[in-house]
Design an enzyme around this catalytic site. Structure first.
Site, short mmCIF file in Angstrom:
data_model
loop_
_atom_site.label_atom_id
_atom_site.label_comp_id
_atom_site.label_asym_id
_atom_site.label_seq_id
_atom_site.Cartn_x
_atom_site.Cartn_y
_atom_site.Cartn_z
N GLY A 248 -5.27 -13.32 -6.81
CA GLY A 248 -6.28 -13.66 -6.04
C GLY A 248 -6.22 -14.46 -4.88
O GLY A 248 -7.07 -14.48 -3.97
N PRO A 286 -0.14 -13.25 -9.02
CA PRO A 286 -0.39 -13.30 -7.63
C PRO A 286 0.06 -11.71 -7.13
O PRO A 286 1.20 -11.39 -7.40
CB PRO A 286 0.15 -14.32 -7.08
CG PRO A 286 1.29 -14.64 -7.97
CD PRO A 286 0.90 -14.26 -9.28
N ARG A 288 -1.27 -10.30 -3.24
CA ARG A 288 -1.51 -10.55 -1.95
C ARG A 288 -0.60 -11.68 -1.18
O ARG A 288 -0.09 -11.74 -0.36
CB ARG A 288 -2.93 -10.65 -1.52
CG ARG A 288 -3.21 -10.70 -0.10
CD ARG A 288 -4.62 -10.89 0.17
NE ARG A 288 -5.46 -10.26 -0.74
CZ ARG A 288 -6.05 -9.06 -0.23
NH1 ARG A 288 -5.67 -8.65 0.91
NH2 ARG A 288 -6.64 -8.23 -0.82
N ARG A 324 -7.09 -0.87 4.88
CA ARG A 324 -7.95 -1.84 4.44
C ARG A 324 -9.12 -1.99 5.70
O ARG A 324 -10.39 -2.17 5.16
CB ARG A 324 -7.19 -3.30 4.71
CG ARG A 324 -6.14 -3.25 3.47
CD ARG A 324 -5.31 -4.56 3.62
NE ARG A 324 -6.13 -5.69 3.15
CZ ARG A 324 -6.69 -6.43 4.28
NH1 ARG A 324 -6.20 -6.39 5.67
NH2 ARG A 324 -7.45 -7.48 3.96
N CYS A 356 -8.81 12.36 11.57
CA CYS A 356 -10.22 12.98 11.98
C CYS A 356 -11.26 12.26 10.99
O CYS A 356 -12.11 12.88 10.39
CB CYS A 356 -10.21 14.21 11.69
SG CYS A 356 -9.06 15.14 12.80
N GLU A 357 -11.67 11.00 11.19
CA GLU A 357 -12.71 10.29 10.53
C GLU A 357 -13.21 9.22 11.61
O GLU A 357 -12.21 8.43 12.19
CB GLU A 357 -12.31 9.56 9.51
CG GLU A 357 -11.77 10.38 8.19
CD GLU A 357 -12.61 10.84 7.40
OE1 GLU A 357 -14.06 10.51 7.48
OE2 GLU A 357 -12.34 11.88 6.75
#
Ligand code: PLP
Length: 428
Positions: A248, A286, A288, A324, A356-357
């Protein structure tokens, strides 16, 4: 004159004569060789990030289990396996990956709320170190599966300490309303039940309160609650061999200032010592903080498109490569690869991909001096990018290069359309 200037917060990314490098490799050269979008990782950044944990745990009985969901590419896993890490996995697929990368199965822990019987059997056969179980129902099913297989499953129960990690709601995991772990007030009864089952061996306790945590206080709060429970559980005669405090820890995306891993653990160990648990085996998971700022994604500007309300910089990376921002409005810095030039003038753009969003954006309101054909680096792209990448819009997933000093190794080639069509058939 050869001048090198490190990007703030990115010690292994530097401009040398204005050109962006990862360690000894100029990014424009890699982009020419492998095309864009392209992920490039610094091996040294990963090892330095791991070293901060190792310094923090010096003299203690501790194991760092890299949470591979952050980046599960084999070439990345091999870096951590060679450095002696254990691994935190959440699926049978991740188990196969860590074994393929050379992991020691005893150093593998299996987290996740929804393990299937098949995954339980696979992990028992591999001889993993511990299952982090997350519900009473899972405890009973794992016991049944272990008995059927003639094995004993070592378990730790994930506690939901009901602590606010002060991060994005989608990556908060230790609050009452989250699906993870078991409620604090059920823990003693659940441990007593688990300890009575012949297919299970209780070995530990764990918690993981969320991701991109930039403050020590939620960890300290969770630690006190877990230790209160350890005392209550051990009073009933159930011994806990290890304490696992999850992962975290955040990274610097945009001037964020999380504590360094060694500084965080200095504080946590002081509390563990004060409460008499300093010599207990410790595990952390861990993700990230071991890979996030090791990676960049290099992308080419396809077009610039002026608009009435917004100007758009359309690049060849998209939400399928860098999910993200679309998922949780996350921020990535975006910088040019080439030295800054006078023309064209800086314009404020939304940097968007070809998918296409309207949710397909990578950065909003960025001042950039760009034109078609320019190369940009999306920073902090080592964690939760490639691992979450998809084939949406039938886009092949990007290649990945691992840089170590002057050496660059292609650890994943670009996915082809043949790769994508391989598992599909026309109906009869
Ligand atoms: N452990 C567990 C159980 C997780 O769910 C996660 C991610 O959400 C991690 C570890 C790794 O978290 P992070 O990448 O924030 O360190």
């Amino acid at each position: 004159m050869n001048t090198a200037a490190h990007l703030p917060g990115h010690p292994h990314i530097a401009r040398k004569d204005g050109v962006l490098h990862v360690e000894g490799q100029p990014l424009p050269v890699l982009a020419r060789q492998y095309g864009t979008p392209l992920f490039v990782y610094s091996r040294q950044w990963m090892l330095d990030a791991l070293a901060a944990y190792q310094r923090g745990f010096e003299g203690r009985d501790a194991m760092v289990c890299y949470a591979i969901k952050a980046n599960s590419s084999l070439g990345v896993l091999r870096v951590f396996a060679e450095a002696g890490c254990g691994f935190d996995i959440v699926s049978g697929g991740e188990l196969a990956r860590v074994l393929a990368a050379g992991a020691d199965p005893v150093k593998v822990i299996f987290s996740g709320v929804g393990k299937t019987r098949g995954e339980m059997r696979q992990a028992l056969a591999a001889g993993i170190g511990c299952f982090n179980v997350e519900s009473e129902a899972e405890i009973d099913v794992l016991n049944e599966v272990a008995l059927e297989e003639g094995r004993v499953a070592s378990i730790s129960v994930r506690i939901n300490p009901n602590v606010d990690p002060k991060t994005h709601p989608y990556i908060s995991t230790g609050l009452k309303g989250n699906k993870f772990g078991i409620a604090h007030d059920r823990a003693v009864a659940i441990y007593q039940h688990a300890a009575s089952l012949k297919g299970l061996k209780v070995v530990g306790i764990d918690c993981h309160i969320g991701s991109q945590i930039t403050d020590a206080s939620p960890y300290l709060e969770a630690l006190e609650r877990v230790l209160d429970l350890v005392e209550a559980i051990e009073k009933t005669g159930v011994a806990l061999h290890h304490l696992d405090f999850g992962g975290g820890l955040g990274i610097d995306y945009n001037g964020d200032t999380p504590p360094a891993a060694d500084a965080l653990w200095h504080q946590l160990l002081a509390r563990l010592d004060a409460r008499g648990f300093g010599q207990r085996r410790l595990i952390v998971e861990p993700g990230r903080s071991l890979v996030g700022n090791a990676g960049v994604c290099v992308t080419e500007v396809l077009f610039t498109k002026p608009g009435e309300d917004k100007n758009f910089c359309i690049v060849d990376a998209a939400m399928n490569d860098l999910p993200r921002p679309a998922m949780y409005q996350a921020f990535h810095q975006i910088v040019p690869l080439a030295p800054e030039r006078a023309e064209p003038p800086a314009v404020t753009y939304d940097v968007v991909g070809p998918v296409c969003e309207s949710g397909d954006w990578i950065g909003r309101d960025r001042a950039l001096k760009v034109q078609s054909g320019d190369l940009l680096a999306v920073l902090s792209a080592g964690a939760y990018c490639m691992a979450m990448a998809s084939n949406y819009n039938t886009r092949g997933r990007a290649p990945e290069v691992l840089v170590s000093g002057e050496r660059a190794t292609l650890i994943r080639r670009r996915e082809t359309i043949d790769d994508q069509l391989l598992s599909e058939r026309l109906a009869d």
